[in-house]
Motif scaffolding. Sequence first.
Motif, PDB file in Angstrom:
ATOM      1  N   LEU A   1      37.135  36.758  30.461  1.00  0.00           N
ATOM      2  CA  LEU A   1      37.135  37.551  31.260  1.00  0.00           C
ATOM      3  C   LEU A   1      38.725  37.068  32.147  1.00  0.00           C
ATOM      4  O   LEU A   1      38.948  35.879  32.205  1.00  0.00           O
ATOM      5  N   THR A   2      39.247  37.992  32.645  1.00  0.00           N
ATOM      6  CA  THR A   2      40.566  37.657  33.538  1.00  0.00           C
ATOM      7  C   THR A   2      40.104  38.203  34.734  1.00  0.00           C
ATOM      8  O   THR A   2      39.573  39.156  35.195  1.00  0.00           O
ATOM      9  N   ARG A   3      41.023  37.649  35.721  1.00  0.00           N
ATOM     10  CA  ARG A   3      40.973  37.952  37.153  1.00  0.00           C
ATOM     11  C   ARG A   3      41.887  39.351  37.170  1.00  0.00           C
ATOM     12  O   ARG A   3      43.029  39.596  36.948  1.00  0.00           O
ATOM     13  N   PRO A   4      40.892  40.471  38.144  1.00  0.00           N
ATOM     14  CA  PRO A   4      41.720  41.734  38.166  1.00  0.00           C
ATOM     15  C   PRO A   4      42.737  41.269  39.152  1.00  0.00           C
ATOM     16  O   PRO A   4      42.718  40.656  40.001  1.00  0.00           O
ATOM     17  N   SER A   5      43.614  42.303  38.794  1.00  0.00           N
ATOM     18  CA  SER A   5      44.839  42.627  39.897  1.00  0.00           C
ATOM     19  C   SER A   5      44.516  43.110  41.332  1.00  0.00           C
ATOM     20  O   SER A   5      43.571  43.682  41.317  1.00  0.00           O
TER      21      SER A   5
ATOM     22  N   ILE B   1      41.898  46.347  42.087  1.00  0.00           N
ATOM     23  CA  ILE B   1      40.801  46.177  42.992  1.00  0.00           C
ATOM     24  C   ILE B   1      41.312  47.459  44.294  1.00  0.00           C
ATOM     25  O   ILE B   1      40.182  48.131  44.446  1.00  0.00           O
TER      26      ILE B   1
END
Length: 136
Positions: A12-16, A20
């Motif tokens: 999983l990657t952090r959403p930009s 958001i």
Amino acid sequence: MTDRGSLLAQPLTRPSAGRIAAHLGLLLLGAVVGAAGALVQSAWSPGGLLLALAGAAGAFLGGSRATGGRGGALAPAAGWMIAVVLLTTSRPEGDFVFAAGVGSYLFLLGGMAVAVICATLGAVRQPGGPAVRLGK
């Protein structure tokens, strides 16, 4: 050549921040479409209901296509559900938006079905990498 595997196996990657903001905008769009659909669905006998469900389908499927994932369909669906559930409650004065008729129930259940269909048919991000067909 590296095999990245299934999209589900990816970390999983952090959403930009843009992603958001897009999902929050779609949540608000879904709430507006739900409120407008609640008012329109009873205005014209069959046409208002079809117009309200078509507007909801456009918001759900458009959100999915715009973001490139199923979350884009789920965000306006969540906004739609929140608005519609809040509008089903009656006020102390006795005012209400939804009458106890077939059209109101078709709008509620049909909107939920349209949300599920659009989330299922929505665009799914494909992992990058070589072709998955054998022999290519």
